[in-house]
Design a protein around this motif. Structure first.
Motif, PDB file in Angstrom:
ATOM      1  N   GLN A  90      -1.830   4.417   8.577  1.00 13.04           N
ATOM      2  CA  GLN A  90      -1.506   5.211   7.397  1.00 13.04           C
ATOM      3  C   GLN A  90      -2.522   4.946   6.292  1.00 13.04           C
ATOM      4  N   GLU A  91      -2.861   3.684   6.083  1.00  9.96           N
ATOM      5  CA  GLU A  91      -3.847   3.339   5.058  1.00  9.96           C
ATOM      6  C   GLU A  91      -5.236   3.823   5.444  1.00  9.96           C
ATOM      7  N   ASP A 109       1.470   1.213   9.590  1.00  8.55           N
ATOM      8  CA  ASP A 109       1.025   1.147   8.196  1.00  8.55           C
ATOM      9  C   ASP A 109      -0.486   0.973   8.101  1.00  8.55           C
ATOM     10  N   VAL A 110      -1.102   0.341   9.108  1.00  8.60           N
ATOM     11  CA  VAL A 110      -2.567   0.203   9.125  1.00  8.60           C
ATOM     12  C   VAL A 110      -3.210   1.575   9.266  1.00  8.60           C
ATOM     13  N   THR A 131      -9.915   5.408   2.668  1.00  8.42           N
ATOM     14  CA  THR A 131      -9.860   5.594   4.134  1.00  8.42           C
ATOM     15  C   THR A 131     -10.584   4.461   4.866  1.00  8.42           C
ATOM     16  N   VAL A 180      -9.859  -0.013   6.137  1.00  2.00           N
ATOM     17  CA  VAL A 180      -8.982  -1.175   6.153  1.00  2.00           C
ATOM     18  C   VAL A 180      -9.833  -2.406   6.483  1.00  2.00           C
ATOM     19  N   ARG A 213      -7.253  -6.761  10.160  1.00  2.00           N
ATOM     20  CA  ARG A 213      -5.971  -6.126  10.449  1.00  2.00           C
ATOM     21  C   ARG A 213      -6.002  -5.365  11.772  1.00  2.00           C
ATOM     22  N   TYR A 246      -5.071   7.900   5.371  1.00  2.00           N
ATOM     23  CA  TYR A 246      -4.657   8.583   4.138  1.00  2.00           C
ATOM     24  C   TYR A 246      -4.802   7.724   2.882  1.00  2.00           C
ATOM     25  N   GLY A 247      -5.367   6.531   3.039  1.00  2.03           N
ATOM     26  CA  GLY A 247      -5.518   5.652   1.885  1.00  2.03           C
ATOM     27  C   GLY A 247      -6.588   6.139   0.921  1.00  2.03           C
ATOM     28  N   ARG A 248      -6.732   5.411  -0.175  1.00  2.00           N
ATOM     29  CA  ARG A 248      -7.644   5.833  -1.241  1.00  2.00           C
ATOM     30  C   ARG A 248      -9.084   5.923  -0.756  1.00  2.00           C
TER      31      ARG A 248
END
Length: 446
Positions: free
Chosen positions: A175-176, A172-173, A183, A185, A189, A179-181
């Protein structure tokens, strides 16, 4: 109470660092008169050796102002030892038969032995950057050492080559991040300790070990951000390290970039492609390299005018420019733009010696073969950077042509060690050769 040591300095130590006499703490220094004679030969000129020769003589003149050395020498400064210029002393006994050639190295070595014999209560050592002279000194039992003040430790060099961390994180890290808003994190994390500015990461997740996501810690945002594969004037990265390098070269917030790696890893090609891709942001693009001449021959020995003399040194830079031009048709606007920039001197390719005295404001400045620069030369170049200038140093610290520099003491190593973790600086070590399969094979096995 600790007795001060006595160090006898060779010429190359002073030509490497003219302020070396102030870096031996409270220990005492002896300068053989042969060293003064050799330095005198370097005092005229515009290169670093001449600069250091003149700087040392000014330092010595300041110490001796209105005085003579006398038997005990003169104090160098507060909390420092004394310094003395010692006349030449010949070898005595059996050593006179070992060294029959009357050369500067032998005169310096024989004087160092005389100093040792006449100071039995002190530790006396010869300090030289000349490996051959060190071997001769060891052969006859004379204590000898390299000039260590500006040497970077092996573990620091290895750390610079390992600055790229490969880590396994939760899916999930990634993925964020990918593809996150925005890009990015939070760094917590990924790592438990706050990273250095522009620290690099290769991230993978369990079950997809062959799939890598490249990331970088952005100190301004205090987050780990995605590093994407950029295109620069037709040149695309062929591996992850080149992706990191091109990202740094195209990042306007990173004003100083260091690219190290072996032959064919794409250091100079990527730097030049990035410069061309951003040419609208800079008034000029300089591509330069130190002029290292084998055998200490002056350029005057070479035939032709200035341009013809410098052509052999600059040809590798022209080769990289040709590689970029060959990405396009001869009639393309990209090729025509490069030719126009050369004609209008917006793109300038010339040796580093001819850059001296020029303003470096709003320019993209690439220095190739930077491992042949001394730490002082590196500092001199960088401190000339004006507003809006970006500097890129490329080189291989294991391929040095200067006789008194090595992988621990050259300017490129110092740059990476001293500035690593600064927000304006980014270092990338390129590992894989991409020139050709044959070139990569030779680099690994020969």
């Amino acid at each position: 109470m600790r007795k001060s040591k006595i160090f006898v300095l060779d010429t190359n130590v002073i030509l490497h660092d003219y302020r070396a006499i102030r870096k031996f703490r409270d220990n005492n220094l002896v300068i053989p008169v042969t060293v003064i004679e050799e330095i005198d030969k370097f005092k005229k000129g515009t290169d670093a050796l001449s600069y250091n020769a003149r700087g040392f003589m000014r330092e010595l003149d300041k110490i001796t102002a209105g005085k003579d050395f006398g038997a005990g020498g003169l104090p160098i400064g507060k909390d420092l030892g004394w310094i003395k210029v010692e006349p030449n002393h010949p070898f005595t006994g059996e050593f006179a038969e070992f060294f029959t050639d009357d050369i500067p190295d032998h005169r310096i070595l024989s004087t160092a032995m005389w100093v040792r014999e006449n100071n039995p209560d002190h530790f006396v050592a010869l300090v030289t950057k000349d490996i051959n002279l060190r071997m001769k000194a060891k052969a006859i039992g004379m204590a000898v050492q390299d000039y260590l003040t500006d040497k970077i430790q092996d573990d620091h060099i290895e750390e610079l080559q390992r600055e790229l961390q490969t880590m396994t994180v939760d899916g999930d890290v990634l993925q964020e991040l990918a593809y996150g808003r925005d890009t990015s994190v939070a760094w917590k994390r990924i790592v438990p300790v706050k990273p250095k500015a522009n620290q690099l990461f290769k991230l993978r997740w369990e079950g997809a070990r062959d799939e890598i996501v490249c990331a970088r810690y952005d100190a301004d945002r205090d987050r780990v951000v995605l590093v994407k594969a950029h295109d620069a004037y037709g040149i695309r990265p062929r591996n992850d390290e080149q992706k990191f390098a091109l990202d740094a070269l195209l990042n306007p917030r990173v004003e100083l970039v260091s690219l190290t790696g072996g032959a064919g890893t794409g250091k100079t090609l990527l730097a030049l492609a990035a410069a061309l891709a951003q040419e609208h942001d800079y008034e000029q693009i300089y591509l330069s390299r130190p002029t290292v001449i084998l055998g200490n021959q002056d350029l005057g020995f070479l035939p032709g005018d200035q341009k013809q003399k410098m052509s052999p040194f600059l040809q590798p830079l022209m080769d990289n420019l040709s590689v970029i031009k060959h990405q396009f048709r001869p009639t393309s606007k990209e090729t025509q733009r490069i030719d126009s920039m050369l004609a209008q001197e917006k793109l300038i390719i010339e040796p580093l010696a001819y850059i001296r005295g020029r303003s470096l404001g709003r320019c993209f400045f690439i220095i190739d073969e930077a491992q042949n620069l001394t730490p002082h030369e590196m500092k001199t170049i960088i401190t000339r950077a004006g507003e809006g200038t970006k500097m890129v140093f490329t080189g291989d610290i294991f391929q040095i042509d200067q006789p008194y520099l090595d992988q621990w003491s050259n300017g490129l190593t110092h740059l990476g060690e001293k500035l690593y973790g600064q927000p304006l600086f980014q270092h990338v070590f390129l590992r894989k050769g991409e020139r050709s399969e044959l070139s990569d094979l030779a680099a690994k096995l020969l």
